[in-house]
Design a protein around this motif. Structure first.
Motif, PDB file in Angstrom:
ATOM      1  N   ARG A   1       4.023   9.064  13.321  1.00  0.00           N
ATOM      2  CA  ARG A   1       2.722   9.167  13.984  1.00  0.00           C
ATOM      3  C   ARG A   1       2.857   8.944  15.500  1.00  0.00           C
ATOM      4  O   ARG A   1       2.093   8.195  16.108  1.00  0.00           O
TER       5      ARG A   1
ATOM      6  N   SER B   1      -3.840  -0.257  12.428  1.00  0.00           N
ATOM      7  CA  SER B   1      -3.681   0.503  11.193  1.00  0.00           C
ATOM      8  C   SER B   1      -2.249   0.996  11.023  1.00  0.00           C
ATOM      9  O   SER B   1      -1.943   1.653  10.036  1.00  0.00           O
ATOM     10  N   GLN B   2      -1.369   0.693  11.995  1.00  0.00           N
ATOM     11  CA  GLN B   2       0.019   1.160  11.909  1.00  0.00           C
ATOM     12  C   GLN B   2       0.836   0.367  10.904  1.00  0.00           C
ATOM     13  O   GLN B   2       1.883   0.798  10.478  1.00  0.00           O
ATOM     14  N   ASP B   3       0.384  -0.830  10.579  1.00  0.00           N
ATOM     15  CA  ASP B   3       1.105  -1.625   9.592  1.00  0.00           C
ATOM     16  C   ASP B   3       0.080  -2.265   8.665  1.00  0.00           C
ATOM     17  O   ASP B   3      -1.121  -2.117   8.865  1.00  0.00           O
ATOM     18  N   ALA B   4       0.558  -2.949   7.652  1.00  0.00           N
ATOM     19  CA  ALA B   4      -0.362  -3.525   6.678  1.00  0.00           C
ATOM     20  C   ALA B   4      -0.561  -5.010   6.925  1.00  0.00           C
ATOM     21  O   ALA B   4      -0.812  -5.764   5.991  1.00  0.00           O
TER      22      ALA B   4
ATOM     23  N   LEU C   1      -5.327   6.395   6.829  1.00  0.00           N
ATOM     24  CA  LEU C   1      -4.372   5.773   7.747  1.00  0.00           C
ATOM     25  C   LEU C   1      -3.437   4.817   7.020  1.00  0.00           C
ATOM     26  O   LEU C   1      -2.237   4.816   7.264  1.00  0.00           O
ATOM     27  N   GLY C   2      -3.986   3.992   6.158  1.00  0.00           N
ATOM     28  CA  GLY C   2      -3.174   2.919   5.604  1.00  0.00           C
ATOM     29  C   GLY C   2      -2.832   3.057   4.146  1.00  0.00           C
ATOM     30  O   GLY C   2      -2.105   2.232   3.610  1.00  0.00           O
TER      31      GLY C   2
ATOM     32  N   ILE D   1       3.559   1.155   2.961  1.00  0.00           N
ATOM     33  CA  ILE D   1       3.452   0.185   4.051  1.00  0.00           C
ATOM     34  C   ILE D   1       3.404  -1.187   3.404  1.00  0.00           C
ATOM     35  O   ILE D   1       2.497  -1.480   2.622  1.00  0.00           O
ATOM     36  N   ALA D   2       4.391  -2.018   3.714  1.00  0.00           N
ATOM     37  CA  ALA D   2       4.432  -3.359   3.118  1.00  0.00           C
ATOM     38  C   ALA D   2       3.706  -4.337   4.030  1.00  0.00           C
ATOM     39  O   ALA D   2       3.626  -4.135   5.241  1.00  0.00           O
TER      40      ALA D   2
ATOM     41  N   LYS E   1       0.838  -1.197   0.000  1.00  0.00           N
ATOM     42  CA  LYS E   1       0.000   0.000   0.000  1.00  0.00           C
ATOM     43  C   LYS E   1       0.866   1.237   0.000  1.00  0.00           C
ATOM     44  O   LYS E   1       1.972   1.247   0.540  1.00  0.00           O
TER      45      LYS E   1
ATOM     46  N   TYR F   1       8.132  -1.267   6.269  1.00  0.00           N
ATOM     47  CA  TYR F   1       7.779   0.025   5.671  1.00  0.00           C
ATOM     48  C   TYR F   1       8.704   0.323   4.511  1.00  0.00           C
ATOM     49  O   TYR F   1       9.721  -0.339   4.294  1.00  0.00           O
TER      50      TYR F   1
END
Lengths: 470, 244
Positions: free
Chosen positions: A403, B26-29, B73-74, A468-469, A378, A445
């Motif tokens: 964040r 939501s901090q990572d995928a 967020l993502g 973001i992987a 993403k 990431y």
């Protein structure tokens, strides 16, 4: 150029040229001009030819017809030069170079036409500029000069000189086959000795159905019923033409003269009345009926060919669920056309430019993917700035804050250097060094450093998190 | 006990549920990543079981629905980062409100031309209550389209999902040739509620398009010792070899 002209005349109004729009307008005008004759043809960029054969008496003769033409055009704010002649070439010549409203009447032979047109310049023959230059150098300025040489009809005294001149002219233009390059062919066309086929304009009426209601309706359920009936009619109309609608416009005329228009775009051509009626139900929310709606009209302003299908072969499958295009139509009507899209690859090295979005059922353009490079699952809409701790400015990142939480980098791969696209960006855009990283608990990431220390395009490089992987 | 109704879940089981929920941060995928991996696994199983008359390659589209907060967020799915066989058949829907996202999910489940539907909804919106989740389950089971709903930053509330997972990131196995680089994706997955399987913990990895369980007790196979790539020159310098 324009600046010079404006200094001379400050009130000058400049409008950009629009050749495509002009041509479209001319096409519409050609269809409209069929009120004076059974068919009409375009003469781009600015002319129309209408065949008025056996139609002039309906207007009370040729002169009255020309008067009607002038009146109709001036009423619409257009200036026009019109003429009637027995051939298209002669009419063109008179309209462009003759006096206004000339009629070279019917039943005249070539001699009489020649006499009427003899004083016009040779440019009236619709010739290319280089041919006109040749004719001017030969001293042939008027149609009469050319006609005398080629036919020798008017003055028969110097017979020998005429035949010599005619042969010379024939030899001069014997290799010119195209009519606009050969004045002899053009002259014959003007006099009606050779046929000149023209391409007529044929109007394509837009499929349209309407209902005039005896009593104005004020309630939603009735309106839905009318639209469902109209959708049935439209389906029959479209089926007869072998087409399906891509865009539908529903116009509702209120009693007080207001018109409400609702437009619907479809992902693929369809003529399924139930589907169309269902989509319009969504669109009719919040319509102000006022004192009532008395006319409802449905137009398919964009239709595409759609072959007739046999209905009941896959009837079981049809009953089970909707088709993809129907699903996309429903989503697009409720969420808006920009909400339903497909990501497609685009030729670019910059990650955010390497993907573009397009409507879901359009064919995807071909573009090559970056080879041997891992990309994240993403991508954020905007790369977010992070603060990074590193051992040396050009070295690997060791820890970063994104964040509000701190990530310790456990593994890193990179840099993958992506230079800015200098052919479309400013010269002070910095290159990017991309790193794939994984932190201590396994979150992966894709971050980049914008620029190098001391590359002369800004201060200390900033770091960004872009992907973001999984 | 038959193979299909085995108590312990493992990848490649045939009776894949049609409505699953995956809770993730939501901090990572890891949530969408695990959802995609499970969806690919289910599609591969379905393709293997299909009759031989079916088309060789599955070209049905995949619908990916995100609500606005999930996009913020993502981020959005990235064409070049998707699994190669899904790359050209993804349709993305961005919904402003959770109600719209639920509508899009349900419309997708009703469509017979979709392979599966993936959804991302942030938090616990009021619209996504037990009734809404029951509607989704019924629509999925009526039309046979699988739904993988990723719940970002959400509490596991009442839901009718047939399998409910909790996903978080796990350190990946180092690649063979560069031990310092991040490897193929891996997740810690906890199945905390399922109809036909016992709950449990797994470390799952998605490598070469295949979902596999990684056993934590087995050590990593670090970069294998290939041996000397150049034959040692014993006692003599290379220059001497060249002269001789």
């Amino acid at each position: 150029m324009l600046a010079d002209a404006r200094t001379v005349c400050p009130a000058l109004k400049a409008v950009p040229a629009d050749p495509a729009g002009d041509l479209a307008f001319l096409e519409k005008l050609a269809v409209w001009a069929q009120r004076w004759g059974p068919w009409s043809a375009l003469d781009p960029p600015d002319g129309l030819l209408v065949d008025t054969t056996a139609a002039a008496h309906l207007f009370g003769g040729e002169a009255r017809l020309l008067g009607d033409v002038e009146a109709a055009f001036s009423k619409r704010g257009l200036s026009v030069r019109a003429a009637i002649a027995s051939t298209a070439g002669a009419a063109w010549a008179l309209a462009h170079y003759g006096t206004r409203g000339t009629v070279v009447g019917p039943g005249q032979d070539a001699m009489q036409i020649m006499r009427a047109l003899g004083d016009l310049p040779v440019a009236a023959l619709r010739l290319d500029p280089d041919v006109l230059t040749v004719l001017r150098r030969l001293g042939l300025k008027r149609l009469g000069d050319l006609g005398n040489i080629t036919s020798g009809a008017i003055d028969r005294s110097g017979q020998a000189a005429d035949t010599a001149g005619r042969d010379a002219l024939h030899r001069r233009f014997r290799n010119r086959k195209s009519p606009s390059a050969n004045p002899l062919v053009r002259l014959d066309q003007l006099l009606g000795r050779v046929p000149e086929p023209l391409l007529p304009v044929v109007a394509q009426p837009v499929p349209m159905v309407q209902r005039r209601l005896m009593e104005p309706i004020r309630h939603r359920t009735l309106l839905d019923q009318v639209l469902a009936d109209l959708a049935e009619d439209m389906a029959r109309e479209l089926e007869g033409r072998g087409e399906g609608a891509r865009r539908l416009e529903a116009g509702m005329w209120r009693v007080d003269g207001e018109v409400i228009v609702r437009r619907l775009e479809l992902a693929s051509a369809t003529r399924d009345p139930a589907h169309i009626a269902r989509l319009f139900e969504e669109k009719l929310e919040g319509i102000e009926a006022g004192f009532g709606i008395e006319t409802v009209r449905l137009r398919a302003s964009w239709a595409e060919p759609l072959a007739a299908e046999q209905g009941d072969v896959e009837a079981a499958a049809e009953r089970h669920g909707t088709s993809l295009s129907a699903c996309i139509d429903r989503l697009a009507v409720r969420l808006g056309p920009d909400a339903v899209r497909r990501p497609v690859a685009r030729e670019s090295h910059l990650p955010e430019r390497a993907q573009s979005w397009q409507p879901p059922l359009e064919p995807a353009p071909s573009a090559s993917a970056p080879k041997n490079h891992e990309r994240p699952l993403k991508l954020l809409d905007r790369a977010e700035r992070i603060s990074v701790l590193y051992a040396s400015p050009d070295g690997y990142p060791q820890r970063f804050r994104w964040r509000g939480s701190v990530h310790d980098v456990a593994r890193v791969e990179g840099p993958e250097r992506i230079a800015p696209e200098w052919w479309r960006e400013k010269s002070n855009v910095r290159l990017r060094d991309y790193y794939r990283i994984e932190d201590t608990i396994g979150r992966r990431y894709w971050i980049y450093r914008s620029g190098l220390a001391g590359d002369g395009r800004g201060g200390v490089p900033d770091w960004f998190l872009q992907g973001i992987a999984s | 006990m038959s193979k299909a109704r085995e108590a312990r879940w493992r990848p490649g089981l045939a009776d894949g549920p049609l409505h699953s929920e995956i809770f993730a941060s939501s901090q990572d995928a890891s949530g969408p990543g695990l959802a995609l991996a499970l969806a690919c696994d289910a599609l591969a199983v379905a393709a293997k079981e299909d009759d031989p008359l079916a088309e060789a390659e599955d070209r049905r589209q995949v619908l990916w629905v995100q609500d606005k907060r999930a996009v913020q967020l993502g981020g959005r799915p990235y064409h070049h980062g998707l699994p190669p066989d899904l790359r050209d058949r993804l349709i993305h829907v961005e919904a402003t409100r959770p109600e719209d996202a639920l509508f899009a999910l349900e419309e997708g489940l009703k469509c017979r031309d979709l392979a599966c539907v993936i959804g991302e909804v942030t938090g616990n919106p009021r619209a996504l209550d037990f009734t809404a989740s029951r509607r989704l389950s019924l629509a999925a089971e009526k039309h046979g389209v699988a739904l993988w709903l990723v719940r970002l930053d959400a509490e596991p509330d009442l839901s009718s999902a047939r399998m409910r997972w909790r996903a978080s990131a796990a350190p990946s196995r180092p690649p063979l040739w560069n031990g310092d680089a991040p490897g193929k994706p891996a997740w810690k997955a906890e199945l905390f509620r399922a109809r036909s399987h016992a709950p449990g913990h797994w470390t799952l990895s998605h490598d070469k398009g295949q979902l596999a369980i990684r056993h934590p007790e087995r050590p990593f196979i670090a970069a294998q010792d290939i041996g000397h790539l150049v034959r040692p020159t014993v006692g003599r310098s290379l220059a001497a070899v060249a002269r001789g």
